[in-house]
Design an enzyme around this catalytic site. Structure first.
Site, PDB file in Angstrom:
ATOM      1  N   HIS A  93     -23.627 -21.994 -10.310  1.00  0.00           N
ATOM      2  CA  HIS A  93     -24.188 -20.640 -10.204  1.00  0.00           C
ATOM      3  C   HIS A  93     -24.720 -20.186 -11.569  1.00  0.00           C
ATOM      4  O   HIS A  93     -25.774 -19.562 -11.656  1.00  0.00           O
ATOM      5  CB  HIS A  93     -23.118 -19.645  -9.763  1.00  0.00           C
TER       6      HIS A  93
ATOM      7  N   MET B  87     -21.839 -16.129  -2.970  1.00  0.00           N
ATOM      8  CA  MET B  87     -20.646 -15.617  -2.286  1.00  0.00           C
ATOM      9  C   MET B  87     -19.490 -15.533  -3.282  1.00  0.00           C
ATOM     10  O   MET B  87     -18.324 -15.545  -2.894  1.00  0.00           O
ATOM     11  CB  MET B  87     -20.281 -16.511  -1.101  1.00  0.00           C
TER      12      MET B  87
HETATM   13  O1  PAF Z   1     -25.131 -20.500  -0.726  1.00  0.00           O
HETATM   14  C1  PAF Z   1     -24.442 -19.452  -0.607  1.00  0.00           C
HETATM   15  O2  PAF Z   1     -23.594 -19.147  -1.449  1.00  0.00           O
HETATM   16  C2  PAF Z   1     -24.643 -18.560   0.595  1.00  0.00           C
HETATM   17  O3  PAF Z   1     -24.919 -19.307   1.734  1.00  0.00           O
HETATM   18  C3  PAF Z   1     -25.705 -17.463   0.369  1.00  0.00           C
HETATM   19  C4  PAF Z   1     -27.085 -18.060   0.177  1.00  0.00           C
HETATM   20  C5  PAF Z   1     -25.335 -16.624  -0.835  1.00  0.00           C
HETATM   21  C6  PAF Z   1     -25.775 -16.553   1.592  1.00  0.00           C
HETATM   22  O4  PAF Z   1     -24.551 -15.928   1.839  1.00  0.00           O
END
Ligand code: PAF
Length: 283
Positions: free
Chosen positions: A29, A22
């Site tokens: 990430h 997101m």
């Molecule tokens: O973990 C996240 O950032 C969100 O829940 C995801 C998996 C991208 C779904 O919107």
């Protein structure tokens, strides 16, 4: 690194490594993107703040949106492309329709039985499963990377894929370990909401998880976690020790269990978890 806004341009990434996010990217990430790149496949990162997974009183409107910084992090970590869909392209039949689909989504048991995130955020996993299925259908990855920090989410998505193996035939979900700050706080996009005093209090979460491993029964471990959270001024939503596979009560004889915490500092909600070992469960 390519920026893709139109799903028709995703063809060359089919069969690749997918990292759904997101945005508000951080080192956690980046570690997923690096793991994707290490697979040798092209890495497609998606950035979409998904409205259907936020409850009415949650932080959708103020969720951090940091696209320029995100693109730099994704590129440095080895992403081949970033897909930034619009709400209209993700939910072509309209958001109201999508929200009602999310509410009716046939969820795997692990999204409804443990009474963890599912109890506190009852519409959350419907929205997560809806958006993640849509991303899997659009991007057709062969590997998809998710962090263990959102442990129930990881297990929900894994179970959803197992239960729909004919829809996503060759897709494998790859779990990735939680990345922590040097003092132990799990990295999270929501950490940027914390003021300096809340940042100090938030350390109570990783300390509570560590404390659980020192006890020889589930009840004593859970009590220790709640006491540690209290001492740090955190409001406990849950602090429990559960089976790693079902997220319900740990099975006797299992090798590991998971300690899981959700706690609040004012309006800021943080979650974290850690594995606890065999001596703990059998004690
Ligand atoms: O973990 C996240 O950032 C969100 O829940 C995801 C998996 C991208 C779904 O919107």
């Amino acid at each position: 690194m390519k920026i893709i806004e139109n799903a028709e341009k995703l063809n060359e990434y089919r069969g690749g490594a997918l990292v759904p996010t997101m945005g508000a990217l951080h080192e956690g990430h980046a570690s997923l993107i690096r793991a994707g790149a290490a697979s040798g496949r092209p890495v497609l990162v998606t950035i979409f703040v998904n409205p259907t997974q936020f409850g009415p009183n949650e932080d959708f409107a103020r969720y951090p949106r940091t696209l320029d910084a995100d693109l730099k992090i994704a590129e440095a970590a080895g992403a081949s492309a970033v897909f930034i869909p619009t709400v209209e392209s993700m939910y072509p039949n309209g958001l109201a329709n999508a929200a009602s689909h999310a509410a009716q989504f046939s969820l795997p048991a692990i999204a409804t039985t443990p009474l963890l995130e599912d109890a506190i955020r009852p519409t959350h996993f419907g929205g997560v499963c809806l958006v993640v299925s849509r991303l899997f259908d659009l991007c057709e990855p062969s590997l998809a990377f998710f962090g263990e920090k959102d442990f129930q989410q990881l297990r929900v998505i894994t179970q959803m894929v197992e239960e729909n193996s004919s829809r996503w035939k060759s897709l494998k979900i790859i779990p990735c370990v939680t990345i922590r700050e040097p003092d132990g706080l799990a990295m999270s996009s929501r950490n940027r909401y914390l003021d300096p005093s809340q940042r100090t209090s938030a350390l109570g979460i990783s300390r509570a998880l560590q404390s659980a491993a020192n006890y020889s029964s589930v009840a004593a471990g859970e009590k220790s976690m709640r006491e540690t959270l209290d001492r740090h001024g955190l409001e406990t939503q849950y602090a429990v020790i559960r089976s790693e596979t079902t997220l319900c009560a740990p099975e006797s004889g299992a090798k590991f269990a998971r300690a899981l915490i959700a706690a609040k500092l004012g309006e800021i909600r943080l979650i974290d978890n850690a594995s606890v070992g065999i001596s703990f469960i059998n004690g």
